[in-house]
Design a protein around this motif. Structure first.
Motif, PDB file in Angstrom:
ATOM      1  N   GLU A 149       0.837  -1.204   0.000  1.00  0.00           N
ATOM      2  CA  GLU A 149       0.000   0.000   0.000  1.00  0.00           C
ATOM      3  C   GLU A 149       0.869   1.251   0.000  1.00  0.00           C
ATOM      4  N   GLY A 150       1.910   1.228   0.806  1.00  0.00           N
ATOM      5  CA  GLY A 150       2.813   2.372   0.847  1.00  0.00           C
ATOM      6  C   GLY A 150       3.555   2.567  -0.454  1.00  0.00           C
ATOM      7  N   ALA A 151       3.976   1.463  -1.077  1.00  0.00           N
ATOM      8  CA  ALA A 151       4.692   1.546  -2.350  1.00  0.00           C
ATOM      9  C   ALA A 151       3.823   2.188  -3.427  1.00  0.00           C
ATOM     10  N   GLU A 152       2.544   1.838  -3.454  1.00  0.00           N
ATOM     11  CA  GLU A 152       1.631   2.429  -4.441  1.00  0.00           C
ATOM     12  C   GLU A 152       1.492   3.930  -4.232  1.00  0.00           C
ATOM     13  N   LEU A 153       1.453   4.352  -2.990  1.00  0.00           N
ATOM     14  CA  LEU A 153       1.374   5.784  -2.713  1.00  0.00           C
ATOM     15  C   LEU A 153       2.641   6.499  -3.163  1.00  0.00           C
ATOM     16  N   ARG A 154       3.792   5.884  -2.938  1.00  0.00           N
ATOM     17  CA  ARG A 154       5.049   6.479  -3.396  1.00  0.00           C
ATOM     18  C   ARG A 154       5.070   6.596  -4.920  1.00  0.00           C
TER      19      ARG A 154
END
Length: 555
Positions: free
Chosen positions: A255-260
């Motif tokens: 989820e964090g990677a997608e936001l980045r």
């Protein structure tokens, strides 16, 4: 209060936003000009309704994104809309396109006006302009970029080839008389009739409301895990980043990677990191929660292989929730491990309440605070750098503000749901809506749906709506347990809910196919549905299927 000639009186303006207040003042000025009596003015002002002026973000054809602002056209609102577009285009790496109508009532000569417009859109990075209207077309020579012009909206639509738009962020900005909503509908990706509307202004309002309850120096972690509680994490994250939130928190590293990847640069805390996700964490600079010795040692070992130093992690304390976290007896060993390496540093230490939303658990909550404070004190005493402390969740912010410490975690309250019974001024963020597909008139004794569970006790009008359990409408709401709202009135769900469709009783409601239906939102709070299902609002919000199209808007 106002004074005009011989009049001195008071009025109530039923709005709080600046644009609507300004519109109301214009109405007052007109009535005063026409010499309307004060009592008539007072009555009329109370009955004013806001003009729809919302900016919507929708998925478009061919991997485009549509920003629909087809309600007004002036220089100031154009600049605001371009800024809104610019932030999202930069994040998504999309080409920036502007569809713009003639601009009215500026008081400027056309050449001066459109020279100014040309300067603005050049400065804002617009790469493609589609001008619609006779005046902007006459001034086409002022625009030095890829451009095309049409005298009317109809002529543009007649020549529109959807293949001409691909991977673009398209701002549609026009005066009302140009009916640019037709362009928006044409370029919009046609999906399910069921949509989830997300009011980004409500997110901002709720964020500011909780921020006002904190000290200026207290930091806020905004929870956007589980796809932003069903509302979609990127648009929410971007809005919160723009408002100056300090941290975001997601459930897992992906989820964090997608936001980045989408351009979110603020610190992101990962609440449930997995051993297999370390490379993702490091690659996208995501900050993991550390809750066990196994996880702590493993991340240090992986970091050593990559030559990392001073990587931020967040130490979780089990103060009484008994889910994940280090216990008080573990603190000495935690300190030994942290001080015996240089790969990671503790950026924060935190804990979770077990029942901060219920007064009957207050003694237990205070014991949790005491346990957490002892652990945090020990960790800080044996560290050379400042470690942030946080234990308050949404309910904690409302009920225990004296323990806000260095940081708080804002979750369900951000999405407009209060975890306590006392009203606190939150605004509804998400509204699940659909439309009526068909209405049938059936006789008493007829049955509706699978298993013939819906037995009509009277002659009835039964409407079919395109939402079912595959969209997140819980099947237990069938057979009269749940309802929806049609044109302001409640309609019971009849029979079993199907995978993609359900039926509702609209016998006593004036409605027709195509009318909007609210599943939850302003008129039917998600908390009410949760109570009927003996669950919590979190489950209702996060159950909305990803196949349901999300529409984001700002007023």
């Amino acid at each position: 209060e106002y004074t005009y000639l011989q009049y001195h009186s008071y009025i109530t303006i039923p709005f709080v936003e600046d644009a609507s207040i300004e519109n109301a003042i214009h109405c007052l000025a007109v009535m005063l000009y026409y010499n309307r009596p004060p009592e008539a003015i007072t009555d009329r002002m109370k009955r004013l309704t806001p003009v729809a002026m919302r900016m919507e973000v929708k998925e478009g054809i061919n991997n485009c994104l549509i920003i629909n602002d087809s309600y007004n056209s002036d220089i100031n609102s154009l600049t605001i809309a371009l800024d809104f577009q610019n932030r999202r285009a930069a994040a998504k790496g999309m080409r920036r396109t502007l569809i713009l109508s003639d601009i009215y009532q500026t008081g400027l000569p056309p050449a001066s006006l459109y020279r100014k417009v040309a300067d603005i859109i050049l400065h804002k990075g617009i790469e493609r302009l589609i001008g619609i209207g006779p005046v902007i077309s006459d001034n086409a020579y002022l625009f030095n970029l890829e451009k095309e012009f049409y005298p009317t909206t109809e002529s543009f639509l007649a020549q529109l080839d959807p293949a001409d738009f691909h991977n673009e962020l398209i701002l549609i900005k026009g005066a009302r008389e140009f009916h640019f909503e037709l362009i928006s509908e044409t370029l919009e990706l046609k999906q399910h009739e069921t949509i989830l509307e997300i009011n980004l202004d409500a997110i901002v309002h709720n964020y500011n409301l909780f921020k006002s309850k904190l000290r200026p120096e207290t930091k806020i972690i905004c929870m956007v895990k589980a796809f932003g509680y069903g509302a979609g994490s990127y648009e929410l994250a971007k809005t919160l980043q723009d408002r100056g939130a300090d941290f975001l928190a997601v459930a897992v590293a992906d989820e964090g990677a997608e936001l980045r990847k989408a351009g979110i640069t603020m610190p992101i805390l990962v609440m449930n990191p997995e051993m297999s996700s370390f490379r993702t964490l490091f690659s996208y600079y995501l900050e993991p929660e550390i809750y066990s010795f196994e996880l702590l040692r493993a991340i240090i070992a992986e970091g050593e292989k990559l030559g990392l130093a001073g990587y931020p992690v967040h130490i979780k304390i089990d103060s009484g929730m008994h889910r994940l976290g280090f216990e008080e007896k573990d603190m000495e060993q935690v300190v030994e491990i942290l001080n015996d390496q240089t790969v990671v540093i503790a950026r924060s230490v935190f804990s979770h309440f077990a029942g901060s939303d219920e007064k009957r658990f207050d003694d237990y909550s205070h014991r949790q605070i005491e346990t957490f404070s002892r652990c945090a004190d020990y960790l800080q005493q044996h560290s050379k750098h400042k470690i942030l402390r946080h234990i308050l969740n949404t309910a904690g912010i409302l009920r225990f503000p004296e323990y806000q410490m260095d940081m708080v975690r804002l979750g369900i309250g951000l999405y407009g749901v209060s975890p306590i019974d006392t009203p606190c001024g939150l605004e509804t963020v998400s509204a699940l809506k659909t439309t009526i597909l068909q209405i049938k008139t059936l006789s008493a004794g007829e049955t509706i749906g699978y298993g013939r569970k819906g037995v009509l006790s009277r002659d009835s009008r039964i409407a079919a709506i395109p939402i079912g359990y595959a969209d997140g409408l819980d099947r237990h709401l069938g057979n009269g347990k749940g309802c929806v709202v049609v044109n302001g009135k409640r309609a019971a769900i009849v029979g079993n809910i199907c995978m993609d469709v359900c039926m509702i009783d609209v016998t006593d409601i004036d409605c027709k196919p195509g009318d909007r239906v609210e599943i939850f939102g302003e008129q039917l709070p998600v908390t009410e549905i949760a109570e009927k299902l003996d669950t919590i609002p979190y489950e209702i919000l996060t159950s909305v299927s990803t196949r349901v199209k999300r529409i984001y808007y700002r007023e």
